[in-house]
Design a protein around this motif. Sequence first.
Motif: not given
Length: 466
Positions: A103-106, A131-133, A141-144
């Motif tokens: 829970k809450g991880c990058s 995955v986006l949680q 920003d991490d996704m990009a």
Amino acid sequence: MRTLIRSGLIVTDEVISPGDILIEDGRIVKISKFIDRQDPEAEGAEMIRAVGRIVMPGAVDIHTHMDLDVGIARACDDFYTGTVAAACGGTTTIVDHMAFGPKGCSPWHQVKEYHRLADGNAVVDYGFHGVLQHVDDEVLDDMAQIAKEEGITSFKAYMTYDGRLDDLDLMKVLERAAKEKILIAVHCENHGIVTCFRERFVREGKTQTRWHPVSRPAEAEAEAVNRLLYLAQAVGEAPVYVVHLSTKKGLEEIRKAKATGRKHMGAETCPQYLLLDEKLYDDPQEGLKAIMAPPLRRQEDRDALWAALKENELDTVATDHCPFTFAKQKQQGAEDFTKCPSGAPGVEERLTLLYSEGVKKGRITLPQLVKYACTNPARVAGLYPRKGTIEAGADADLVILNPEKEWTLTAQKMHSAVDYTCYEGMKIKGAVERVMLRGKTIVLNGEFTGVRGDGQYLHRGTSSLA
Ligand code: MN
């Protein structure tokens, strides 16, 4: 190293043509009616005869869950056994959906975890969907950054389960995805509908498997599909991909949106929603085998999905391969379906099921089979034309299929670590004889001949839907 595949019936998503394929150093270099082995370009080539055989691109499955940790259980196929099963079924590329992390991880947490699970184990080429949680500026920003650095150009969001995103979260994701050209794959079920029924059924003691499909009605899927498509449109057509579409009602939402000319959307269905009936849940033990979300549906849903494939209204057929053992893991739900790990195997069955039940029964054409199982998945995943097609320059991932061989599907002869198939005893027409990954034979007559760890990680490009 050179290989010449002689006199096969070469099938792409557009045409069927008899001919030869020349492979050099893992890539297809030439396709022609006849390639002379005396020609300098083919000199020394090993010859594989494919007379009377279909030669098609290695299949691409962009929805698997190898080694998935769902908390109450862990999928019994790891990246080795799961990809051996994939290979034996003619699939040479997978794009795996990651589990939720702590829970809450990058999002980076699971990227690293999945490299640890897959690298050195997979026997077919592989990529991951992120995955986006939860959603905040850092996650976006991490996704990009992950898309650029890792070639993970698609991310999954769930509209139900813990870890689901609400509409505001989804809007933030879609806005950013549109800007970065990242595909958002979405599990579409309305959380309120599903939770309301599940809680009530448990309260009322309706915990037999037959209540599972009732708890996840078509309305839950259709509403979520509709909402997702409107959210995506509201931010200027963010690229979205509806995974495992299962119902006629959901399909109608897809049709309605596509009819307006939208290009940045796609939808996937799976063999289980084309072939299996919700009546399976009437048997409390057999029903456990098919506890998955969304659940199996009715004849009218299957008819509608097949018709949509025929009319080119869907984009892909993937598996959602997520196996739990029947003898042990699935029994967690024996008294209460809400406690059963959700998922079923399918990665090994997909291609032959689609050939036997689809092409042989006239529901789809042979080029359509290639389109749904190979070419479109590669396009959607940003892997085309390296994967999913037969053309000069593409990886020499090929399936040689005997179109006439008849056999019976049985878990005993399959390669997954799971102990059952939902299609036990089904008569199949057409058999995978040889599978090649980048020019190397990794399956021959039903036996895996490849090497653990020979699968390569795929740094993916932009999705065709983005
Ligand atoms: Mn899934």
